[in-house]
Write a protein that holds these residues in place. Structure first.
Motif, PDB file in Angstrom:
ATOM      1  N   ILE A  18       0.850  -1.182   0.000  1.00 10.49           N
ATOM      2  CA  ILE A  18       0.000   0.000   0.000  1.00 10.49           C
ATOM      3  C   ILE A  18       0.890   1.237   0.000  1.00 10.49           C
ATOM      4  O   ILE A  18       1.842   1.325   0.779  1.00 10.49           O
ATOM      5  CB  ILE A  18      -0.918   0.023   1.244  1.00 10.49           C
ATOM      6  N   VAL A  19       0.567   2.186  -0.864  1.00  8.34           N
ATOM      7  CA  VAL A  19       1.306   3.443  -0.940  1.00  8.34           C
ATOM      8  C   VAL A  19       0.448   4.519  -0.276  1.00  8.34           C
ATOM      9  O   VAL A  19      -0.654   4.810  -0.729  1.00  8.34           O
ATOM     10  CB  VAL A  19       1.625   3.821  -2.404  1.00  8.34           C
ATOM     11  N   ASP A  59       0.298 -15.525   5.907  1.00 10.49           N
ATOM     12  CA  ASP A  59       1.467 -14.657   5.808  1.00 10.49           C
ATOM     13  C   ASP A  59       1.344 -13.552   6.850  1.00 10.49           C
ATOM     14  O   ASP A  59       0.435 -12.762   6.812  1.00 10.49           O
ATOM     15  CB  ASP A  59       1.575 -14.006   4.434  1.00 10.49           C
ATOM     16  N   GLY A  60       2.312 -13.458   7.743  1.00 11.52           N
ATOM     17  CA  GLY A  60       2.335 -12.383   8.724  1.00 11.52           C
ATOM     18  C   GLY A  60       1.345 -12.611   9.770  1.00 11.52           C
ATOM     19  O   GLY A  60       0.778 -11.966  10.476  1.00 11.52           O
ATOM     20  N   TRP A  83       3.099  -3.003   3.943  1.00 11.93           N
ATOM     21  CA  TRP A  83       2.696  -4.308   3.430  1.00 11.93           C
ATOM     22  C   TRP A  83       1.465  -4.786   4.185  1.00 11.93           C
ATOM     23  O   TRP A  83       1.381  -4.684   5.415  1.00 11.93           O
ATOM     24  CB  TRP A  83       3.833  -5.302   3.623  1.00 11.93           C
ATOM     25  N   VAL A  84       0.507  -5.305   3.433  1.00  9.18           N
ATOM     26  CA  VAL A  84      -0.701  -5.885   4.020  1.00  9.18           C
ATOM     27  C   VAL A  84      -0.861  -7.287   3.456  1.00  9.18           C
ATOM     28  O   VAL A  84      -0.854  -7.471   2.239  1.00  9.18           O
ATOM     29  CB  VAL A  84      -1.946  -5.038   3.672  1.00  9.18           C
ATOM     30  N   PRO A  85      -0.962  -8.302   4.330  1.00  8.95           N
ATOM     31  CA  PRO A  85      -1.094  -9.669   3.819  1.00  8.95           C
ATOM     32  C   PRO A  85      -2.440  -9.866   3.110  1.00  8.95           C
ATOM     33  O   PRO A  85      -3.415  -9.184   3.409  1.00  8.95           O
ATOM     34  CB  PRO A  85      -1.013 -10.543   5.076  1.00  8.95           C
ATOM     35  N   ASP A  86      -2.435 -10.797   2.164  1.00  8.21           N
ATOM     36  CA  ASP A  86      -3.677 -11.143   1.487  1.00  8.21           C
ATOM     37  C   ASP A  86      -4.629 -11.768   2.500  1.00  8.21           C
ATOM     38  O   ASP A  86      -4.215 -12.469   3.416  1.00  8.21           O
ATOM     39  CB  ASP A  86      -3.418 -12.156   0.369  1.00  8.21           C
TER      40      ASP A  86
END
Length: 74
Positions: free
Chosen positions: A4-5, A73-74, A65-68
């Protein structure tokens, strides 16, 4: 995985328009839009450096970063 930006947040904090920011960073407003809308496939380190210099921030203030959903993940 999603990166994400968060440029909108930083631009608002610094009271900068997209045009002013693009001129300061040295890229086109269209490329700023690509970053803001999450359509960028890559960011050059030189561009990231210019973004951080202009906003006086760290890369983590602009990118996160955001996991799906549905993964471990994470």
């Amino acid at each position: 995985m999603a990166i994400i930006v968060d440029l909108d947040v930083q631009l608002a904090k610094h009271h900068l328009s997209v045009g002013e920011f693009a001129a300061a960073v040295g890229i086109t407003p269209a490329n700023i839009a690509v970053l803001k809308n999450g359509r960028a496939k890559a960011v050059r380190f030189t561009t990231l450096d210019a973004i951080c210099r202009t906003l006086d921030c760290q890369p983590g203030d602009v990118l996160r970063w955001v996991p799906d959903e549905g993964t471990n993940d994470g």
